[in-house]
Design an enzyme around this catalytic site. Sequence first.
Site, PDB file in Angstrom:
ATOM      1  N   ALA A 129     -35.278   2.998 -47.058  1.00  0.00           N
ATOM      2  CA  ALA A 129     -36.126   4.192 -46.887  1.00  0.00           C
ATOM      3  C   ALA A 129     -37.500   3.829 -46.329  1.00  0.00           C
ATOM      4  O   ALA A 129     -38.153   2.915 -46.823  1.00  0.00           O
ATOM      5  CB  ALA A 129     -36.293   4.905 -48.226  1.00  0.00           C
ATOM      6  N   THR A 187     -38.671  -5.529 -40.023  1.00  0.00           N
ATOM      7  CA  THR A 187     -38.631  -5.189 -38.599  1.00  0.00           C
ATOM      8  C   THR A 187     -39.251  -6.297 -37.752  1.00  0.00           C
ATOM      9  O   THR A 187     -40.141  -7.027 -38.222  1.00  0.00           O
ATOM     10  CB  THR A 187     -39.417  -3.871 -38.365  1.00  0.00           C
ATOM     11  N   TYR A 238     -47.243   0.597 -38.612  1.00  0.00           N
ATOM     12  CA  TYR A 238     -45.831   0.506 -39.032  1.00  0.00           C
ATOM     13  C   TYR A 238     -45.475  -0.955 -39.332  1.00  0.00           C
ATOM     14  O   TYR A 238     -44.983  -1.275 -40.422  1.00  0.00           O
ATOM     15  CB  TYR A 238     -44.924   1.072 -37.927  1.00  0.00           C
ATOM     16  N   ASN A 264     -33.501  -4.138 -32.293  1.00  0.00           N
ATOM     17  CA  ASN A 264     -33.186  -2.719 -32.034  1.00  0.00           C
ATOM     18  C   ASN A 264     -31.803  -2.363 -32.556  1.00  0.00           C
ATOM     19  O   ASN A 264     -30.806  -2.760 -31.947  1.00  0.00           O
ATOM     20  CB  ASN A 264     -33.266  -2.428 -30.535  1.00  0.00           C
ATOM     21  N   HIS A 307     -35.347   6.387 -29.828  1.00  0.00           N
ATOM     22  CA  HIS A 307     -34.628   5.188 -29.405  1.00  0.00           C
ATOM     23  C   HIS A 307     -33.906   5.405 -28.072  1.00  0.00           C
ATOM     24  O   HIS A 307     -33.363   6.480 -27.804  1.00  0.00           O
ATOM     25  CB  HIS A 307     -33.658   4.738 -30.505  1.00  0.00           C
ATOM     26  N   ASP A 316     -46.327  -2.022 -25.290  1.00  0.00           N
ATOM     27  CA  ASP A 316     -44.914  -2.388 -25.106  1.00  0.00           C
ATOM     28  C   ASP A 316     -44.829  -3.788 -24.499  1.00  0.00           C
ATOM     29  O   ASP A 316     -45.098  -3.968 -23.313  1.00  0.00           O
ATOM     30  CB  ASP A 316     -44.233  -1.418 -24.121  1.00  0.00           C
TER      31      ASP A 316
HETATM   32  N1  NAD Z   1     -33.527   1.918 -36.411  1.00  0.00           N
HETATM   33  C1  NAD Z   1     -34.028   0.747 -35.990  1.00  0.00           C
HETATM   34  O1  NAD Z   1     -33.852   0.318 -34.843  1.00  0.00           O
HETATM   35  C2  NAD Z   1     -34.838  -0.102 -36.949  1.00  0.00           C
HETATM   36  C3  NAD Z   1     -35.436  -1.275 -36.463  1.00  0.00           C
HETATM   37  C4  NAD Z   1     -36.163  -2.062 -37.341  1.00  0.00           C
HETATM   38  C5  NAD Z   1     -36.267  -1.703 -38.666  1.00  0.00           C
HETATM   39  N2  NAD Z   1     -35.692  -0.554 -39.119  1.00  0.00           N
HETATM   40  C6  NAD Z   1     -35.831  -0.196 -40.542  1.00  0.00           C
HETATM   41  O2  NAD Z   1     -34.552   0.156 -41.047  1.00  0.00           O
HETATM   42  C7  NAD Z   1     -34.691   1.136 -42.070  1.00  0.00           C
HETATM   43  C8  NAD Z   1     -33.746   2.286 -41.808  1.00  0.00           C
HETATM   44  O3  NAD Z   1     -34.024   2.845 -40.536  1.00  0.00           O
HETATM   45  P1  NAD Z   1     -33.180   4.076 -39.989  1.00  0.00           P
HETATM   46  O4  NAD Z   1     -33.235   4.014 -38.512  1.00  0.00           O
HETATM   47  O5  NAD Z   1     -31.864   4.125 -40.679  1.00  0.00           O
HETATM   48  O6  NAD Z   1     -34.102   5.302 -40.492  1.00  0.00           O
HETATM   49  P2  NAD Z   1     -33.671   6.738 -41.035  1.00  0.00           P
HETATM   50  O7  NAD Z   1     -34.895   7.604 -40.950  1.00  0.00           O
HETATM   51  O8  NAD Z   1     -32.432   7.210 -40.375  1.00  0.00           O
HETATM   52  O9  NAD Z   1     -33.338   6.447 -42.575  1.00  0.00           O
HETATM   53  C9  NAD Z   1     -34.307   6.401 -43.579  1.00  0.00           C
HETATM   54  C10 NAD Z   1     -33.732   7.116 -44.790  1.00  0.00           C
HETATM   55  O10 NAD Z   1     -34.667   7.005 -45.869  1.00  0.00           O
HETATM   56  C11 NAD Z   1     -34.824   8.299 -46.480  1.00  0.00           C
HETATM   57  N3  NAD Z   1     -36.151   8.331 -47.086  1.00  0.00           N
HETATM   58  C12 NAD Z   1     -37.347   8.244 -46.454  1.00  0.00           C
HETATM   59  N4  NAD Z   1     -38.344   8.302 -47.358  1.00  0.00           N
HETATM   60  C13 NAD Z   1     -37.770   8.441 -48.591  1.00  0.00           C
HETATM   61  C14 NAD Z   1     -38.273   8.562 -49.913  1.00  0.00           C
HETATM   62  N5  NAD Z   1     -39.583   8.529 -50.182  1.00  0.00           N
HETATM   63  N6  NAD Z   1     -37.389   8.659 -50.928  1.00  0.00           N
HETATM   64  C15 NAD Z   1     -36.059   8.667 -50.698  1.00  0.00           C
HETATM   65  N7  NAD Z   1     -35.520   8.561 -49.452  1.00  0.00           N
HETATM   66  C16 NAD Z   1     -36.373   8.453 -48.418  1.00  0.00           C
HETATM   67  C17 NAD Z   1     -34.615   9.292 -45.353  1.00  0.00           C
HETATM   68  O11 NAD Z   1     -34.241  10.583 -45.796  1.00  0.00           O
HETATM   69  C18 NAD Z   1     -33.512   8.612 -44.550  1.00  0.00           C
HETATM   70  O12 NAD Z   1     -32.224   8.977 -45.030  1.00  0.00           O
HETATM   71  C19 NAD Z   1     -36.170   1.514 -42.096  1.00  0.00           C
HETATM   72  O13 NAD Z   1     -36.779   0.826 -43.151  1.00  0.00           O
HETATM   73  C20 NAD Z   1     -36.695   1.019 -40.765  1.00  0.00           C
HETATM   74  O14 NAD Z   1     -38.045   0.663 -40.835  1.00  0.00           O
HETATM   75  C21 NAD Z   1     -34.983   0.254 -38.281  1.00  0.00           C
END
Ligand code: NAD
Length: 323
Positions: A73, A116, A140, A169, A188, A284
Amino acid sequence: MHYLVIGGAGYIGSHMVKLLIGEGHGVTIVDDLSSGHADALLGGELIVHDFSDRAFLDRLFSSVKFDGVFHFASQILVGESVTNPAKYYRANTFATLTLLEAMRDHKIDYFVFSSTAAVYGEPEYTPIDENHRKVPVNPYGASKYMVEMMLADFHRAHGLKYVALRYFNAAGADPQSRLGERHEPETHLIPLALKAVLGKKPPLKLFGRDYDTPDGTCIRDYIHVDDLSSAHLLAMQYLYAGGESTAFNLGNGAGYSVQQVIDVVGKVTGRPVPVEYAPRREGDPARLVADASKAKKVLGWQPVLTGLETIVQHAWNWEAASQ
Ligand SMILES: NC(=O)c1ccc[n+]([C@@H]2O[C@H](COP(=O)([O-])OP(=O)(O)OC[C@H]3O[C@@H](n4cnc5c(N)ncnc54)[C@H](O)[C@@H]3O)[C@@H](O)[C@H]2O)c1
């Protein structure tokens, strides 16, 4: 095992839940559905709640003895973190401190954290290994790096066993198209290109064609969301086997340029991607590619869905099916 997956209704978390259920583990999901989707869960027990509520965590941890916690989250929009840093330090850093304190007090010792590549900041060299200096260039990245620092301190002081996974990514979708990427707003590249093809979003904005790369567009490292998930389970198993608490990069090691992604999207969908050319965006870097050899060596992680075409095909199958 019975695991807690925080943020398990999100993009990456829901693929993690799928994997854990498939491996026969018990799964509880805490997600406030602020950006997640209840119908993204293929099983497990969903509790809709804000994970940063300490009284809630005390009740939960008193009623269920979790073997470990996967924490996905987070607030994830880099641009928004620059204009509203407090939101990121509160939601990502402070909220995770509350979680770690509750885990400490309830003696839950195993933790896998979604970090990340943004913890590194401007790359000094590529591919980037875990020893690269960490100078995040936006709140972030800083909010995540602060969590990593807290994890190291909780490890020293309280014996927390943790792995921080620094994703590059995340991309792709469930090969059976049951799950996929559903961010709002979407920032993305691959889903934006697919949505542009389908006319669900405006033409894809391509920022900068004058970078020092072979075709002038930025190079990034795309890793399939199912390969990311498998690394999380390996990380948890590694900790249970007595592995040292540490951080790992997760990436493909193969960079693809924005133009290459656009070309592959065109090939997979059989339609040209509508593109609008725009100047470079501030902040970037030209090239962000992971050296993920530590995860491969130490965790025995072997990403299998590594081809860009496979990643785009899975994302397209999902995107087209969820029209
Ligand atoms: N998507 C990417 O490319 C990427 C890259 C690097 C790091 N990340 C990290 O991976 C993780 C997941 O990313 P994602 O793309 O699945 O994001 P996402 O937004 O799809 O998922 C995050 C989830 O956390 C929940 N959430 C947020 N705040 C909350 C809270 N206070 N209490 C309960 N639930 C809560 C949201 O409802 C959501 O379901 C994140 O920590 C993000 O920083 C993602």
